[in-house]
Structure formats: C-alpha cells, structure tokens
Design a protein around this motif. Structure first.
Motif, PDB file in Angstrom:
ATOM      1  N   ALA A  32      75.294  42.179  25.043  1.00 27.98           N
ATOM      2  CA  ALA A  32      76.164  42.248  23.867  1.00 27.98           C
ATOM      3  C   ALA A  32      75.330  42.359  22.586  1.00 27.98           C
ATOM      4  O   ALA A  32      75.674  43.132  21.680  1.00 27.98           O
ATOM      5  N   ARG A  33      74.252  41.609  22.517  1.00 27.55           N
ATOM      6  CA  ARG A  33      73.396  41.651  21.329  1.00 27.55           C
ATOM      7  C   ARG A  33      72.783  43.038  21.165  1.00 27.55           C
ATOM      8  O   ARG A  33      72.698  43.567  20.052  1.00 27.55           O
ATOM      9  N   GLU A  34      72.343  43.651  22.274  1.00 27.76           N
ATOM     10  CA  GLU A  34      71.773  44.997  22.214  1.00 27.76           C
ATOM     11  C   GLU A  34      72.785  46.001  21.659  1.00 27.76           C
ATOM     12  O   GLU A  34      72.404  46.946  20.965  1.00 27.76           O
ATOM     13  N   ALA A  35      74.054  45.783  21.983  1.00 25.89           N
ATOM     14  CA  ALA A  35      75.109  46.694  21.522  1.00 25.89           C
ATOM     15  C   ALA A  35      75.673  46.279  20.171  1.00 25.89           C
ATOM     16  O   ALA A  35      76.655  46.867  19.706  1.00 25.89           O
ATOM     17  N   ASP A  36      75.071  45.267  19.542  1.00 27.64           N
ATOM     18  CA  ASP A  36      75.492  44.777  18.222  1.00 27.64           C
ATOM     19  C   ASP A  36      76.891  44.178  18.248  1.00 27.64           C
ATOM     20  O   ASP A  36      77.686  44.387  17.332  1.00 27.64           O
ATOM     21  N   TYR A  37      77.188  43.431  19.298  1.00 31.27           N
ATOM     22  CA  TYR A  37      78.437  42.692  19.391  1.00 31.27           C
ATOM     23  C   TYR A  37      78.147  41.201  19.365  1.00 31.27           C
ATOM     24  O   TYR A  37      77.167  40.740  19.968  1.00 31.27           O
ATOM     25  N   ALA A  38      79.004  40.457  18.687  1.00 30.05           N
ATOM     26  CA  ALA A  38      78.958  39.007  18.759  1.00 30.05           C
ATOM     27  C   ALA A  38      79.774  38.551  19.967  1.00 30.05           C
ATOM     28  O   ALA A  38      80.673  39.257  20.432  1.00 30.05           O
ATOM     29  N   LEU A  39      79.453  37.358  20.486  1.00 26.46           N
ATOM     30  CA  LEU A  39      80.102  36.869  21.697  1.00 26.46           C
ATOM     31  C   LEU A  39      80.755  35.517  21.449  1.00 26.46           C
ATOM     32  O   LEU A  39      80.114  34.589  20.958  1.00 26.46           O
ATOM     33  N   PHE A  40      82.047  35.417  21.784  1.00 24.43           N
ATOM     34  CA  PHE A  40      82.762  34.141  21.747  1.00 24.43           C
ATOM     35  C   PHE A  40      82.841  33.612  23.178  1.00 24.43           C
ATOM     36  O   PHE A  40      83.319  34.313  24.071  1.00 24.43           O
ATOM     37  N   LEU A  41      82.394  32.378  23.403  1.00 25.05           N
ATOM     38  CA  LEU A  41      82.328  31.799  24.741  1.00 25.05           C
ATOM     39  C   LEU A  41      83.259  30.606  24.859  1.00 25.05           C
ATOM     40  O   LEU A  41      83.299  29.747  23.983  1.00 25.05           O
ATOM     41  N   ALA A  42      84.012  30.538  25.980  1.00 27.77           N
ATOM     42  CA  ALA A  42      84.927  29.421  26.225  1.00 27.77           C
ATOM     43  C   ALA A  42      84.810  28.973  27.675  1.00 27.77           C
ATOM     44  O   ALA A  42      84.598  29.784  28.580  1.00 27.77           O
ATOM     45  N   ASP A  43      84.959  27.670  27.895  1.00 19.83           N
ATOM     46  CA  ASP A  43      84.862  27.041  29.218  1.00 19.83           C
ATOM     47  C   ASP A  43      86.229  26.446  29.553  1.00 19.83           C
ATOM     48  O   ASP A  43      86.796  25.682  28.771  1.00 19.83           O
ATOM     49  N   THR A  44      86.777  26.770  30.731  1.00 18.44           N
ATOM     50  CA  THR A  44      88.114  26.303  31.102  1.00 18.44           C
ATOM     51  C   THR A  44      88.110  25.000  31.886  1.00 18.44           C
ATOM     52  O   THR A  44      89.172  24.444  32.175  1.00 18.44           O
ATOM     53  N   ASP A  45      86.938  24.516  32.284  1.00 14.21           N
ATOM     54  CA  ASP A  45      86.834  23.289  33.071  1.00 14.21           C
ATOM     55  C   ASP A  45      87.654  23.399  34.359  1.00 14.21           C
ATOM     56  O   ASP A  45      88.320  22.460  34.782  1.00 14.21           O
ATOM     57  N   GLU A  46      87.602  24.583  34.984  1.00 18.82           N
ATOM     58  CA  GLU A  46      88.271  24.853  36.272  1.00 18.82           C
ATOM     59  C   GLU A  46      89.800  24.681  36.202  1.00 18.82           C
ATOM     60  O   GLU A  46      90.451  24.376  37.191  1.00 18.82           O
ATOM     61  N   ASP A  47      90.377  24.875  35.017  1.00 13.42           N
ATOM     62  CA  ASP A  47      91.819  24.687  34.833  1.00 13.42           C
ATOM     63  C   ASP A  47      92.473  26.047  34.585  1.00 13.42           C
ATOM     64  O   ASP A  47      92.310  26.634  33.515  1.00 13.42           O
ATOM     65  N   PRO A  48      93.239  26.579  35.565  1.00  7.67           N
ATOM     66  CA  PRO A  48      93.873  27.889  35.380  1.00  7.67           C
ATOM     67  C   PRO A  48      94.806  27.949  34.183  1.00  7.67           C
ATOM     68  O   PRO A  48      94.911  28.983  33.518  1.00  7.67           O
ATOM     69  N   ALA A  49      95.498  26.834  33.874  1.00  4.94           N
ATOM     70  CA  ALA A  49      96.405  26.826  32.718  1.00  4.94           C
ATOM     71  C   ALA A  49      95.616  26.964  31.419  1.00  4.94           C
ATOM     72  O   ALA A  49      96.023  27.693  30.503  1.00  4.94           O
ATOM     73  N   ALA A  50      94.492  26.258  31.328  1.00  4.34           N
ATOM     74  CA  ALA A  50      93.640  26.372  30.143  1.00  4.34           C
ATOM     75  C   ALA A  50      93.077  27.784  30.030  1.00  4.34           C
ATOM     76  O   ALA A  50      92.949  28.337  28.925  1.00  4.34           O
ATOM     77  N   GLU A  51      92.745  28.373  31.164  1.00  5.21           N
ATOM     78  CA  GLU A  51      92.225  29.739  31.176  1.00  5.21           C
ATOM     79  C   GLU A  51      93.256  30.715  30.606  1.00  5.21           C
ATOM     80  O   GLU A  51      92.925  31.572  29.765  1.00  5.21           O
ATOM     81  N   THR A  52      94.498  30.576  31.032  1.00  2.00           N
ATOM     82  CA  THR A  52      95.568  31.445  30.537  1.00  2.00           C
ATOM     83  C   THR A  52      95.721  31.322  29.030  1.00  2.00           C
ATOM     84  O   THR A  52      95.837  32.337  28.319  1.00  2.00           O
ATOM     85  N   GLN A  53      95.706  30.101  28.530  1.00  2.00           N
ATOM     86  CA  GLN A  53      95.864  29.886  27.095  1.00  2.00           C
ATOM     87  C   GLN A  53      94.679  30.445  26.315  1.00  2.00           C
ATOM     88  O   GLN A  53      94.845  31.035  25.234  1.00  2.00           O
TER      89      GLN A  53
END
Length: 329
Positions: A86-107
C-alpha cells in the motif's frame, strides 16, 4: 512553482492518466513506462497531493484492512505485506481487529467502507451472504477465504495437509489427530477436507478434536483429549494451537516427538524458536498481503477485469524436530 502531474507526463512522454496509473497501480502499466514515470517524478521533485487527487478522482487514497485477531502471529505477517505494498502505491492503510467476532466484523466493514476506496478482508468470519452483499456495494478482496467468484487470494490448504499426512505416514504413523480451528473458518474447512482425503488415501485413521479457539489456550485445552484418543501424531489448525499442545504435553511429562509427533500450520516465527522446533506447513504470508493489495488496486482500476480474479499461493512443509517415527515402530 509547484510541479504538477502534467509536468511529469510531459517529461516522461506519456499522458497524465498514465502517470496516475504508474504511481498508484503500477501493475497495470508496462515496467519500462513505470520506471520512466518514476524517474521523471523524482527528477522534478513531484509529490502527489492527496487532497487534490481525491477531488479529481473521487477517491480517498485510503485502503481498509480487517483481521480477526492481531494477537495471532499469522496476521502481522500478512499485514506487513499489505502495508508495504500500500505504501508503494501511495495509499494509507486503516487497520481493524474483530477479536474473532463476526458481528463486530460486519459492523467494521460498514464503518470502514465509507472512509476508504476498498477493503481487504483477511480470513473473514462473516457469512457468505453478507460477503456477497458487501462486495456488491464496495470494492473488496478476501485473503484466506473463498466465496464463489469474488476476488480472493488463498493458500493451497488441501495440498499443505496432504504434505503433512504424507510426512507422518512415511514415518509410520497410522492414527493421527487433528485439532480443528473455528467453525466459521473457511481455511479450517479446507484443511479438514485435505486431511480426510489424505488419511483415507494413506489408510490412516483420523481423529478430529474441537473446534477450539485458534489461540495458545485452545491448544492447551485440546492436549488432554488428544492424548486420550490414543494417537501417535497430531496436526493443529495453526501454529499457535500447536504451541499450546507442546506446552501441555511438556507439563504432563509427555516427550515430543518420542511419544507423540506434532505438526502446526502457518510457520510463524516462533515455530522455529521453541524446543523442540515445530514441524509445520509454511504459508507465504507477506506475499499473500502484497498480492491482495495488487488485486484490490486492479479491481479499483478495472472492475470488469479483476472482479472475479482468484489466486492460490503454494504451501511448503517445514520439517523440524517435533516429528519422528511413532514409539515402538
């Protein structure tokens, strides 16, 4: 006076749109053209203006990445490849962790989709129906999961398990346990499929235990049932579970590999550091991350061409000290 993309285009002898592609999605431009554009940009001191580019293209120059558990050493390896590409392509990256929770992943998908140009979902746990729905609304690429013809980068899980079973049966093992990962894990289902086929072909018995959490404690909890099953070898869904197995076996005075052989899956850095060092199926984690970003950038540029792209990366058995011939072989 500020250098513009038109100045770079003029110096490189290409169009402004080619300059944009060369700097943001170089996989869509010939190597020699990319190099000429980059050299011209460097010589002129050109630096892309994110805000201006966003106004022109309607894009944010941001990508989103969602993973199930950053505490699992498998995922930082993938993240490293994603971040670098992503950095090579000049994009910033937003990272999120769902803690193995499918409902949190959906949100999180709903929230991040409003702030980024596209999403990389690493080992997503949500349902196929939800994934298809989100893919119809926002550009997304899956890693380590396949749903129909949605864009995806996966590993050769079936072949990886075939290698593990071939190794154990060549040593003389005929009764093998598998400690399963999450029910919602696509890779777990693929590994089970590979194990069942490989053990059946080799004439070996397979004892399936779990599912357990894909964490160290999951392996600790599974160790006693593994021993009670009377097997001479055990294959874990991932290396972290395998490390938990090793810890519990050691606490019970069970010698590995003299009394039971252990194989993991992933080849995280700790696999080679523990004693005994862990035999495991290695996955090209960083390459997977880079390939995922390449696919997403291609999807953003040409949805018709990349919208159904699927790619499988190879696996490689890493034989170390946690496997040997069964006792009394």
């Amino acid at each position: 006076m500020a250098i513009t993309i038109k100045d770079v285009a003029r110096a490189a002898g290409v169009s402004p749109s080619t300059v944009c592609r060369a700097l943001s999605t170089p996989n869509l431009v010939r190597d020699e053209t990319c190099e000429r554009v980059r050299r011209s940009a460097a010589e002129l001191g050109y630096s892309p203006n994110r805000a201006a580019r966003g106004l022109i293209t309607g894009r944010t120059a941001n990508l989103g990445l969602i993973v199930p558990d950053l505490g699992n050493p498998f995922f930082p390896g993938v993240v490293k490849g994603i971040q670098a590409r992503a950095r090579e392509a000049d994009y910033a990256l937003f990272l999120a962790d769902t803690d193995e929770d499918p409902a949190a992943e959906t949100q999180l998908v709903r929230t991040l989709a409003k702030q980024v140009d596209g999403l990389v979902l690493c080992s997503p746990r949500m349902s196929e129906q939800e994934l298809r729905g989100f893919a119809a609304q926002t550009p997304l690429v899956m890693l380590n999961r396949r749903v129909g013809r949605l864009p995806a980068i996966t590993f050769a899980n079936v072949n990886g398990m075939r290698q593990a079973v071939t190794h154990l049966t060549a040593l003389g093992h005929r009764r093998i346990a598998y400690v399963a990962g999450p029910r919602t894990s696509w890779s777990n289902r693929e590994r089970v499929r590979g194990l069942r086929a490989a053990t059946a072909a080799a004439g070996a018995a397979l004892v399936e235990i779990g599912p357990v959490l894909p964490q160290f404690d999951g392996g600790v909890a599974a160790a006693d049932p593994v021993l009670a099953a009377g097997v001479t070898a055990v294959i874990a869904y991932n290396d972290v579970i395998a490390l938990g197995l090793l810890s519990r076996f050691n606490a019970r005075g069970i010698a590995v590999p003299a009394e039971i052989s252990v194989i993991g899956f992933d080849d995280i850095p700790m696999a080679a550091m523990v004693h005994p060092s862990l035999t495991t199926v290695g996955l090209p984690m960083e390459s997977c991350g880079r390939a995922g970003v390449d696919l997403l950038l291609g999807l953003l540029q040409d949805p018709a061409r990349f919208g159904t792209t699927r790619r499988e990366l190879g696996t490689q058995l890493m034989v170390r000290d946690s496997t040997t011939a069964p006792p009394n072989a």
